[in-house]
Design a protein around this motif. Sequence first.
Motif, PDB file in Angstrom:
ATOM      1  N   UNK A  64      39.623  50.606  36.059  1.00  0.00           N
ATOM      2  CA  UNK A  64      39.138  50.855  37.418  1.00  0.00           C
ATOM      3  C   UNK A  64      39.930  51.984  38.069  1.00  0.00           C
ATOM      4  N   UNK A  65      39.229  52.868  38.747  1.00  0.00           N
ATOM      5  CA  UNK A  65      39.867  53.974  39.476  1.00  0.00           C
ATOM      6  C   UNK A  65      40.403  53.425  40.798  1.00  0.00           C
ATOM      7  N   UNK A  66      41.602  52.868  40.737  1.00  0.00           N
ATOM      8  CA  UNK A  66      42.187  52.231  41.919  1.00  0.00           C
ATOM      9  C   UNK A  66      42.641  53.236  42.968  1.00  0.00           C
ATOM     10  N   UNK A 113      30.798  40.414  31.157  1.00  0.00           N
ATOM     11  CA  UNK A 113      32.246  40.240  31.239  1.00  0.00           C
ATOM     12  C   UNK A 113      32.881  40.284  29.859  1.00  0.00           C
ATOM     13  N   UNK A 114      32.235  39.660  28.885  1.00  0.00           N
ATOM     14  CA  UNK A 114      32.742  39.662  27.515  1.00  0.00           C
ATOM     15  C   UNK A 114      32.821  41.085  26.962  1.00  0.00           C
ATOM     16  N   UNK A 115      31.814  41.897  27.268  1.00  0.00           N
ATOM     17  CA  UNK A 115      31.825  43.285  26.807  1.00  0.00           C
ATOM     18  C   UNK A 115      32.944  44.081  27.488  1.00  0.00           C
ATOM     19  N   UNK A 116      33.178  43.851  28.769  1.00  0.00           N
ATOM     20  CA  UNK A 116      34.269  44.536  29.457  1.00  0.00           C
ATOM     21  C   UNK A 116      35.613  44.167  28.831  1.00  0.00           C
ATOM     22  N   UNK A 117      35.783  42.890  28.515  1.00  0.00           N
ATOM     23  CA  UNK A 117      37.029  42.445  27.876  1.00  0.00           C
ATOM     24  C   UNK A 117      37.188  43.124  26.518  1.00  0.00           C
ATOM     25  N   UNK A 121      36.271  42.484  36.577  1.00  0.00           N
ATOM     26  CA  UNK A 121      34.944  42.490  35.933  1.00  0.00           C
ATOM     27  C   UNK A 121      33.861  42.586  36.999  1.00  0.00           C
ATOM     28  N   UNK A 122      34.007  41.808  38.067  1.00  0.00           N
ATOM     29  CA  UNK A 122      33.011  41.845  39.148  1.00  0.00           C
ATOM     30  C   UNK A 122      32.955  43.217  39.807  1.00  0.00           C
ATOM     31  N   UNK A 123      34.100  43.833  39.989  1.00  0.00           N
ATOM     32  CA  UNK A 123      34.135  45.181  40.586  1.00  0.00           C
ATOM     33  C   UNK A 123      33.386  46.164  39.699  1.00  0.00           C
TER      34      UNK A 123
END
Length: 134
Positions: A66-68, A48-52, A90-92
């Motif tokens: 995210x490709x919504x 999660x930290x890396x995604x942020x 993040x979970x997605x």
Amino acid sequence: MGTIAMDKRQITLYYSSENTIGKQIHAYVQSSKKKNLAVDISKTKVTGTQWVELADGLNKDIKDLIAMDHPDFLNVYGEQGQDLDENDCIKILQKEPHLLKHPIAVNDDQYLELENAASFKKFIAPDSAGLKES
């Protein structure tokens, strides 16, 4: 100090091998002369930290990664997907890596979202070896 390695001599690519554009850009990066590290998010867990940190480096919110408009996203989340919070996003990305909108390249302190293989050229400095200065 961030958790993502910042090396001006190396390109780190975050991509999903579960989608076509990810595979294409990975091949393009691998064929470049520059040292590279590929992180296939469908096989390697990104924290999660890396995604942020990736989102911050791109000056975006995590939900923008995210490709919504992807059919799989719409089937599960529908229109309510626009209201997801940072933790949900993040979970997605961790559980549905193919929903990463575009691969992300990191070089030194530069972050670039790669929409296509041609956009990778922005990351490569011209190779001037053997050229005489005029």
